[in-house]
Design an enzyme around this catalytic site. Sequence first.
Site, mmCIF file in Angstrom:
data_model
loop_
_atom_site.group_PDB
_atom_site.id
_atom_site.type_symbol
_atom_site.label_atom_id
_atom_site.label_comp_id
_atom_site.label_asym_id
_atom_site.label_seq_id
_atom_site.Cartn_x
_atom_site.Cartn_y
_atom_site.Cartn_z
ATOM 1 N N GLU A 1 -43.735 -10.828 -15.582
ATOM 2 C CA GLU A 1 -44.919 -11.456 -15.971
ATOM 3 C C GLU A 1 -46.100 -11.479 -14.973
ATOM 4 O O GLU A 1 -47.211 -11.328 -15.452
ATOM 5 C CB GLU A 1 -44.370 -12.982 -16.080
ATOM 6 C CG GLU A 1 -43.309 -13.322 -17.266
ATOM 7 C CD GLU A 1 -43.860 -12.612 -18.665
ATOM 8 O OE1 GLU A 1 -45.152 -12.582 -19.025
ATOM 9 O OE2 GLU A 1 -42.876 -12.197 -19.166
ATOM 10 N N HIS B 1 -47.725 -8.219 -15.715
ATOM 11 C CA HIS B 1 -48.798 -8.129 -16.901
ATOM 12 C C HIS B 1 -50.080 -8.731 -16.462
ATOM 13 O O HIS B 1 -50.973 -8.180 -16.808
ATOM 14 C CB HIS B 1 -48.181 -9.134 -17.914
ATOM 15 C CG HIS B 1 -47.109 -8.416 -19.123
ATOM 16 N ND1 HIS B 1 -47.267 -7.186 -19.528
ATOM 17 C CD2 HIS B 1 -46.040 -9.033 -19.289
ATOM 18 C CE1 HIS B 1 -46.516 -7.136 -20.493
ATOM 19 N NE2 HIS B 1 -45.370 -7.894 -20.001
HETATM 20 ZN ZN ZN Z 1 -43.691 -8.451 -21.049
#
Ligand code: ZN
Length: 274
Positions: free
Chosen positions: A144, A147
């Site tokens: 995460e 990202h």
């Molecule tokens: Zn993802």
Amino acid sequence: MTVRRLFSLMILLVAMGIPFGLLEGCSSVPLTGRKQFNIIPEGEMLSMSSQQYSSFLKENKLSGDKPQTDLVKKVGGRIKAAVEQYFVSQGLEKELASYKWEFNLVESKEVNAWCMPGGKVVFYTGIMPICGDETGIAVVMGHEVAHAVAQHGAERMSQGLLVQLGGVALGAALQNKPKETQQLWMTAFGAGAQLGVLLPFSRSQESEADHLGLVFMAMAGYDPNAAVSFWQRMAQQSGGQKPPEFISTHPSDETRINDIKKLIPEALKYYKPK
Ligand SMILES: [Zn+2]
């Protein structure tokens, strides 16, 4: 080229999925070097992020489980330190200068976790059993945070502003179409997703987050091999109800797990057990 012609060209390119290698508004993703299109100034991005994050925390209940909350914060701190170390080593530390990291565990059955720009992380209690332990949390945290630092949400949001709201600036969009803009934001960052960590990103962004995430978790002292068993548990959890690969925008579990296995030797070069 007039602004209008440039604008139509940009819409065409977005529609065709062509990378913006030669146009302005373009930057490169660390580690993979992929070119990406981002028209949102960092200041706008970060101020909207901290607004959306604090209103999310007001509307949702924080977990009362202190040991689990502490674990999320501990892993978050270690991944943060690894990301900072990586960015310094690449001479990119300026990109993280305005980050104000936060790690919170929210009470919800949803199997989800996300990171907004500026390092604003939420884990849902629903994903904790699939994480299993601290290293499993590090798999999700690495993914995460990857990202976010690869600016995938900003990239999606830029495309959304261009295609759905006519290419206006984020601030103007928020003023004129607050509801649509907020919806666009939530989708771009996965905060509104109901179907788990996979939903909001494109296939290439997912592979990129897997790649960067493995390196970050390894640098933070977590064995990247744990990503394989995490995604296997994820696959079991979804119980084969996912659409087949060709109609999904995401790699199937099997493809993803195979790709991760190929990336592990590279990640292991960064691994220092703690
Ligand atoms: Zn993802």
